[in-house]
Write a protein that holds these residues in place. Sequence first.
Motif, mmCIF file in Angstrom:
data_model
loop_
_atom_site.group_PDB
_atom_site.id
_atom_site.type_symbol
_atom_site.label_atom_id
_atom_site.label_comp_id
_atom_site.label_asym_id
_atom_site.label_seq_id
_atom_site.Cartn_x
_atom_site.Cartn_y
_atom_site.Cartn_z
ATOM 1 N N ASN A 50 0.820 -1.209 0.000
ATOM 2 C CA ASN A 50 0.000 0.000 0.000
ATOM 3 C C ASN A 50 0.855 1.262 0.000
ATOM 4 N N ALA A 51 0.229 2.369 -0.302
ATOM 5 C CA ALA A 51 0.946 3.632 -0.502
ATOM 6 C C ALA A 51 1.689 4.084 0.739
ATOM 7 N N ALA A 52 1.070 3.958 1.919
ATOM 8 C CA ALA A 52 1.711 4.407 3.157
ATOM 9 C C ALA A 52 3.005 3.639 3.410
ATOM 10 N N GLU A 53 2.996 2.332 3.181
ATOM 11 C CA GLU A 53 4.195 1.529 3.404
ATOM 12 C C GLU A 53 5.280 1.862 2.395
ATOM 13 N N ARG A 54 4.879 2.150 1.155
ATOM 14 C CA ARG A 54 5.872 2.523 0.146
ATOM 15 C C ARG A 54 6.525 3.857 0.498
ATOM 16 N N ILE A 55 5.713 4.821 0.929
ATOM 17 C CA ILE A 55 6.260 6.123 1.327
ATOM 18 C C ILE A 55 7.195 5.961 2.514
ATOM 19 N N THR A 56 6.806 5.135 3.469
ATOM 20 C CA THR A 56 7.630 4.907 4.648
ATOM 21 C C THR A 56 8.971 4.297 4.262
ATOM 22 N N LYS B 139 1.078 11.563 7.919
ATOM 23 C CA LYS B 139 -0.006 10.584 8.102
ATOM 24 C C LYS B 139 0.473 9.178 7.757
ATOM 25 N N ALA B 140 1.241 9.050 6.660
ATOM 26 C CA ALA B 140 1.745 7.736 6.245
ATOM 27 C C ALA B 140 2.695 7.153 7.286
ATOM 28 N N LEU B 141 3.581 7.977 7.826
ATOM 29 C CA LEU B 141 4.540 7.492 8.818
ATOM 30 C C LEU B 141 3.857 7.140 10.132
ATOM 31 N N ARG B 142 2.863 7.923 10.510
ATOM 32 C CA ARG B 142 2.108 7.598 11.729
ATOM 33 C C ARG B 142 1.386 6.261 11.572
ATOM 34 N N GLU B 143 0.848 6.038 10.392
ATOM 35 C CA GLU B 143 0.095 4.813 10.140
ATOM 36 C C GLU B 143 0.986 3.579 10.197
#
Length: 300
Positions: free
Chosen positions: A184-190, A231-235
């Motif tokens: 997912n996008a959040a994990e890729r950004i992280t 938001k992505a890093l918090r998630e």
Amino acid sequence: MTNLLELQQFYKVFNKSMEPMHQEIGHFNIFKVEDLLLPDNKPNYSRRNFFKVSLVTGHSKIHYADKCMEVQDTALVFTNPMIPYNWERISEKHSGYVCIFTEDFFSRFGPLKDYPVFQFTDTAVVPLSPQQLPPYQELFDKMWNELQGDYQYKYDLLRNLLMEVIHGAQKMQPAASHPQTGSNAAERITAIFAELLERQFPIELSNQVLQLSTPAAFARQLNVHVNHLNKALRETTGQTTSKLISDRILQEARILLKSTNWTVNEIAWSLGFKEPNHFSSFFKNMAGATPKQFRQTAID
């Protein structure tokens, strides 16, 4: 620049002969701890240009990056060549094995530094109970015996035995402690954020200046809004962008204060602080002591 112990120097320090490295297989060797004990146990906090995996029994302190971990009995120790490391003996009697090898030795397994035991200081030292020790003792015994033999494919076997040690240690760590790249996008950004952050380290020269040190700078580099990055890093990590950046800068500050003779002003500048007093305030708020107090404590 922090002290760098070259592979050839390692052999010279311990009065060992070094066989020529073969380009196609890299370099590997294993020693008994008893054969590497020096009478002068003064800490020498330096980086190496080779990896080490050790099985050590005896009371000691492992100074690794910004952490100091005390080992009362037996532990596996994994050291990354880019991270300052020192082994301080507390008791006189120590036993076990030390494997040293270059990254080339594991070229077919991918980047070795990406394995969690070499990447995270929290997993670099793995204490072993008496019940956990036997399988690792057997693996190191096998490596020692194989290296002395003349089996044509012994280095292939040695790689596999050492990988068993690495994977065994990683399986003992909580899986949730190291976020993995996901779909997912959040994990890729992280994952990309973590790579950009870590790529800036270690700081090797006093005129080397951190380029990305704020959430806004990382967001621009990633071409996302800073709120979206946060938001992505918090998630995925449960922490804010600022906290993740500050924790990594603090870790490098501790390393530089311990392992270099740079002035506090030079360290502040290299870590992206334009004013030394801002760095001192940051360090005191994060570490509970001023940079000078921390350095003095580390020396004592």
